[in-house]
Design an enzyme around this catalytic site. Sequence first.
Site, PDB file in Angstrom:
ATOM      1  N   CYS A 181       4.385  -6.337  -5.318  1.00 18.96           N
ATOM      2  CA  CYS A 181       3.663  -5.762  -6.757  1.00 18.96           C
ATOM      3  C   CYS A 181       3.266  -4.911  -6.563  1.00 18.96           C
ATOM      4  CB  CYS A 181       2.549  -6.542  -8.034  1.00 18.96           C
ATOM      5  SG  CYS A 181       3.909  -8.998  -7.603  1.00 18.96           S
TER       6      CYS A 181
ATOM      7  N   PRO B 139       3.073  -0.374 -15.738  1.00 20.10           N
ATOM      8  CA  PRO B 139       3.607   0.014 -16.418  1.00 20.10           C
ATOM      9  C   PRO B 139       3.244   1.881 -16.848  1.00 20.10           C
ATOM     10  CG  PRO B 139       3.088  -2.242 -17.787  1.00 20.10           C
ATOM     11  CD  PRO B 139       2.670  -2.268 -16.017  1.00 20.10           C
TER      12      PRO B 139
ATOM     13  N   GLU C 237      11.982   2.277  -3.833  1.00 21.86           N
ATOM     14  CA  GLU C 237      11.412   2.603  -2.728  1.00 21.86           C
ATOM     15  C   GLU C 237      10.810   4.062  -2.564  1.00 21.86           C
ATOM     16  OE1 GLU C 237      11.377  -0.766  -1.420  1.00 21.86           O
ATOM     17  OE2 GLU C 237      11.000   0.967   0.279  1.00 21.86           O
ATOM     18  N   GLY C 238      10.614   4.496  -3.751  1.00 23.57           N
ATOM     19  CA  GLY C 238      10.300   6.277  -3.757  1.00 23.57           C
ATOM     20  C   GLY C 238      12.236   6.169  -4.692  1.00 23.57           C
TER      21      GLY C 238
ATOM     22  N   SER D 188      -8.076   5.912  -1.648  1.00 27.18           N
ATOM     23  CA  SER D 188      -8.709   5.142  -0.480  1.00 27.18           C
ATOM     24  C   SER D 188      -9.198   3.590  -1.225  1.00 27.18           C
ATOM     25  CB  SER D 188      -9.945   5.951  -0.156  1.00 27.18           C
ATOM     26  OG  SER D 188      -9.778   7.389  -0.277  1.00 27.18           O
TER      27      SER D 188
HETATM   28  C1  LIG Z   1      15.397  -3.317  -9.902  1.00 27.38           C
HETATM   29  C2  LIG Z   1      14.291  -2.889  -9.400  1.00 27.38           C
HETATM   30  C3  LIG Z   1      13.442  -3.436  -8.747  1.00 27.38           C
HETATM   31  C4  LIG Z   1      11.643  -2.487  -8.794  1.00 27.38           C
HETATM   32  N1  LIG Z   1      11.747  -3.192  -7.481  1.00 27.38           N
HETATM   33  C5  LIG Z   1      10.052  -3.028  -7.364  1.00 27.38           C
HETATM   34  C6  LIG Z   1       9.652  -3.692  -6.568  1.00 27.38           C
HETATM   35  O1  LIG Z   1       9.811  -4.706  -5.432  1.00 27.38           O
HETATM   36  N2  LIG Z   1       8.467  -3.917  -6.494  1.00 27.38           N
HETATM   37  C7  LIG Z   1       7.603  -2.769  -7.304  1.00 27.38           C
HETATM   38  O2  LIG Z   1       6.397  -2.247  -6.433  1.00 27.38           O
HETATM   39  N3  LIG Z   1       8.047  -1.909  -7.641  1.00 27.38           N
HETATM   40  C8  LIG Z   1       9.536  -1.457  -7.745  1.00 27.38           C
HETATM   41  N4  LIG Z   1      10.411  -1.487  -8.633  1.00 27.38           N
HETATM   42  C9  LIG Z   1       9.720   0.284  -9.464  1.00 27.38           C
HETATM   43  C10 LIG Z   1      10.630   1.347  -8.510  1.00 27.38           C
HETATM   44  O3  LIG Z   1       9.622   1.191  -7.486  1.00 27.38           O
HETATM   45  C11 LIG Z   1       9.576   2.336 -10.125  1.00 27.38           C
HETATM   46  O4  LIG Z   1      10.721   1.966 -10.537  1.00 27.38           O
HETATM   47  C12 LIG Z   1       9.901   3.810  -9.307  1.00 27.38           C
HETATM   48  O5  LIG Z   1       9.358   3.762  -7.918  1.00 27.38           O
HETATM   49  C13 LIG Z   1       9.821   4.190 -10.587  1.00 27.38           C
HETATM   50  O6  LIG Z   1       8.483   4.230 -11.173  1.00 27.38           O
HETATM   51  P1  LIG Z   1       8.804   4.840 -12.800  1.00 27.38           P
HETATM   52  O7  LIG Z   1       9.764   4.214 -12.781  1.00 27.38           O
HETATM   53  O8  LIG Z   1       7.483   4.770 -13.474  1.00 27.38           O
HETATM   54  O9  LIG Z   1       9.386   6.222 -12.696  1.00 27.38           O
HETATM   55  P2  LIG Z   1       8.353   7.872 -12.964  1.00 27.38           P
HETATM   56  O10 LIG Z   1       7.679   7.467 -12.096  1.00 27.38           O
HETATM   57  O11 LIG Z   1       7.797   7.561 -14.423  1.00 27.38           O
HETATM   58  O12 LIG Z   1       9.673   8.576 -12.706  1.00 27.38           O
HETATM   59  C14 LIG Z   1      10.408   8.831 -13.951  1.00 27.38           C
HETATM   60  C15 LIG Z   1      11.022   9.974 -13.499  1.00 27.38           C
HETATM   61  O13 LIG Z   1       9.693  11.323 -13.055  1.00 27.38           O
HETATM   62  C16 LIG Z   1      10.256  11.490 -12.116  1.00 27.38           C
HETATM   63  N5  LIG Z   1       9.093  12.614 -10.726  1.00 27.38           N
HETATM   64  C17 LIG Z   1       7.944  11.070 -10.845  1.00 27.38           C
HETATM   65  N6  LIG Z   1       6.785  11.597 -10.375  1.00 27.38           N
HETATM   66  C18 LIG Z   1       7.380  13.291 -10.130  1.00 27.38           C
HETATM   67  C19 LIG Z   1       7.053  14.364  -9.291  1.00 27.38           C
HETATM   68  N7  LIG Z   1       5.506  14.544  -8.421  1.00 27.38           N
HETATM   69  N8  LIG Z   1       7.672  14.849  -8.865  1.00 27.38           N
HETATM   70  C20 LIG Z   1       9.252  15.005  -9.605  1.00 27.38           C
HETATM   71  N9  LIG Z   1       9.741  13.980 -10.305  1.00 27.38           N
HETATM   72  C21 LIG Z   1       8.809  12.984 -10.411  1.00 27.38           C
HETATM   73  C22 LIG Z   1      10.892  10.486 -11.158  1.00 27.38           C
HETATM   74  O14 LIG Z   1      11.363  10.812 -10.195  1.00 27.38           O
HETATM   75  C23 LIG Z   1      11.818   9.734 -12.282  1.00 27.38           C
HETATM   76  O15 LIG Z   1      12.589  10.688 -11.940  1.00 27.38           O
HETATM   77  C24 LIG Z   1      11.250  -1.794  -9.412  1.00 27.38           C
HETATM   78  C25 LIG Z   1      12.132  -0.864 -10.165  1.00 27.38           C
HETATM   79  C26 LIG Z   1      13.116  -1.136 -10.436  1.00 27.38           C
HETATM   80  C27 LIG Z   1      14.156  -0.713 -11.702  1.00 27.38           C
END
Ligand SMILES: Cc1cc2nc3c(=O)[nH]c(=O)nc-3n(C[C@H](O)[C@H](O)[C@H](O)COP(=O)(O)OP(=O)(O)OC[C@H]3O[C@@H](n4cnc5c(N)ncnc54)[C@H](O)[C@@H]3O)c2cc1C
Lengths: 362, 419
Positions: free
Chosen positions: B138, B142, B396-397, B204
């Site tokens: 986790c 949000p 995973e990024g 950190s």
């Molecule tokens: C089905 C599913 C399973 C998941 N499983 C897990 C899990 O097991 N554990 C967990 O912790 N999370 C999990 N996630 C979360 C997932 O890792 C995040 O959704 C993901 O990292 C993106 O974060 P966000 O959705 O808040 O998008 P945001 O961070 O809001 O990104 C929105 C857009 O902005 C872009 N963006 C953001 N920052 C930058 C930057 N610095 N430069 C350029 N572009 C940028 C992103 O690439 C994206 O296109 C899961 C998500 C889904 C949908």
Amino acid sequence: MYSFEPNEEQQMLIDAVGKYAANDLRPAAHDAEESRELPKKLVSKGWELGFLQASTPEAYGGFGERSAVTGALALEEMAFGDLAGALAVLTPSLFATPILLGGSEEQKQEYLPRIVGGDWAPYTAALMEMSFDFDPNALKTSAKADGDNYILNGEKIFVPFAKDAEALIVYANLDGVTQGFIVTKGSAGLSISEEREKVMGLNALPMYRVKLENVSASRLGGASGHDFELILSAMRIASASAAVGVARSSFEYAKNYAKERDAFGVKIAQKQAIAFMLAEMATEIEAMRLLTWEAAWKLDNNKDDAHIAAYLAQTGAADMVMMVTDRGVQIYGGHGYIRENPVELLMRNGRGFSSLLGLVIL
Amino acid sequence: MTIDFETPKPIAQMQTMLQTVAENMMRTTSREFDENEHAIPWGYVEFMHTAMRSMGGGGGLTVTDDKPKEGAEKRPPIGYQKLAAQIEMLSWGDVGYYLITPGGGLGAAAVQAAGNAGQKAKFLARFNDDKPTYAAMCMTEPGAGSDTSAIRARAVLDEKTNEWIINGEKIFVTAGDKSFTEYEKLGKGFVVVWASIDPSAGRSGMRAFVVESGAPGVKVTKLEHKLGIRASDTASISLVDARVPFENILGSPTVEKSTTGFKGAMATFDATRPLVAASGLGVARAALEFLKEKLKENGVEIRYGLPRQKLSNIEREVFDMEIMLKSSWLMVLKAVWMADNKKPNALESSMSKVKAGDVTTKVTQKAVEILGPLGYSREFLLEKWFRDAKITDIYEGTGQINRLVVARQILGYSGAELR
Ligand SMILES: Cc1cc2nc3c(=O)[nH]c(=O)nc-3n(C[C@H](O)[C@H](O)[C@H](O)COP(=O)(O)OP(=O)(O)OC[C@H]3O[C@@H](n4cnc5c(N)ncnc54)[C@H](O)[C@@H]3O)c2cc1C
């Protein structure tokens, strides 16, 4: 067992070729292109690295075994230095490697010791023809049997060093199948253009047009001929690895430039629009390098799908090098368009990979 | 060593076996569990659990390496390579199912990367128990996805009881429900929750905590309805004054200037990114194979070796897809081969994920396009694979975040220099 690590001998070769590419070929590339002339010394220095010699068995005057994987490693390095220079250094292979792969014992004995034992000498090959959909498996140049010999008719383009060539392999259509034929200097009916070919890049490489009017030639491999597909795949893999080298060169110039150039108070590399282009360039280069290695490995190990792998590697690498070299220019901005800077030549050379075949073989 | 692309025997054998599982146990019910979101394919869960236990990997899909037979030549480790190949094949069967393969998943990976010996012994043994058991990670909230430094979850030590009190709202937790909710048929799992022990310290101050199934104050509040991978539960987990024993913190309980806590998470990603890539490529391979099969059925021949000018558009597309897929898989293999051989692979890991994210989405999208109504119809699984595939470029990024990681590596930039 999977492994992505060159062996010790290969690593030594990579290091030696890499040094020559960086210290000799690369600095000479611009002037060679502009003056349409490669310094003789530069080419002979490349020849002395002994790549072809190390790919030719002792029985034929060399000191090693041919390996497409090793070839791909070396050629990537050399093309990183300069494509025209690399092709010039390896031109004798265009003649020697097909003989090694498909020649009769007699042909091997006759030509290989001579070529590998001597200084760089203009032995070459003629594959391409002037048609938009040029297809190495459907050549217009024809061969007809005539006793023990064959009669060739047709016109070949982009033949490196044809002017001075001691002998060349001419590929021709023999009853619907492509075969190589050995044509020697001064054969009746063989004419070589006075003018060099003028093309978009590769201007340092002297290429000529070759006309064949009832030229008598001997068939590669003798009466039973040879497997052209093997030669073709070796050409495709060579093309792919040279493309990787050219792309790497453009990527490296662009990366360094992006870290130096300021705009809006930061280095342009600190802007994502630039940084992401660089990340994608690096990723695609690595992807095509690995695809090329695998194809080469399949060819070396007689895998069933080796020819398909070679075809796909060539196709993929040609796309990749265009994408990368285009971005190289883009990252330099207006300066990229100026011939004083290296990236526009790389873009011109990069475009060639989708049109050219048979200018290099491994 | 020399460059070699021969598939090691143990991997080839395992692939044959898993292909049978994929064909007989996954593909047959793929559609059913896509259309009944949140239903659990117990048959698959229980079968896989039994099968993996009998293979002796300590339960779950983990890095395992058979010892060479007595007297046989020593060979380099291939555990990660094998795992990547397993994941690729299971995802070829059904990536939603793959994601609910019992085991520790990302939760266990975090314990593995940042836990001490005692914690590993305590938390990792359970995956080998009689009942299938899960763990999850986790991180996401949000208000904090890609930007993990924005995590708001807080952990405060209650010195009287020597417990951590955690407050926070976690979302998108893969297998969060199976890891936290108590099910008759499942063993006791856990979730690894990332929270700050010192918000003034930024990254950190971030630590991971093992929160065991059923912990007081913790609730699964939502199961998401998704575009694809519907067999996989994606949970929201809320923590309200949740109490966790002191010793469940992974890494140091005090904050130094160093970023040790967070580095643990990042080390996890170096290891798992090529595995996520492998999973996506399994889906892409399924789509490409289906495409080629349908083309063949319809009398469309794919002719290799012709110049592009003589190719049909479909042939060009198929070749491009093959080039993408094959090269992308080789990048995964290289990244995991490096992991097996203890070579630092942060660059190769992220590159493999960048490439696979692109390839998986492009190949599935193209396959649907080329097959027209056959691609769009729910009569076939292709439209499902198209929906399943897209997640590869997000979790995973995201593709963008992995591009950042790659760019920083090649440019020698820090996160501050390139954001
Ligand atoms: C089905 C599913 C399973 C998941 N499983 C897990 C899990 O097991 N554990 C967990 O912790 N999370 C999990 N996630 C979360 C997932 O890792 C995040 O959704 C993901 O990292 C993106 O974060 P966000 O959705 O808040 O998008 P945001 O961070 O809001 O990104 C929105 C857009 O902005 C872009 N963006 C953001 N920052 C930058 C930057 N610095 N430069 C350029 N572009 C940028 C992103 O690439 C994206 O296109 C899961 C998500 C889904 C949908």
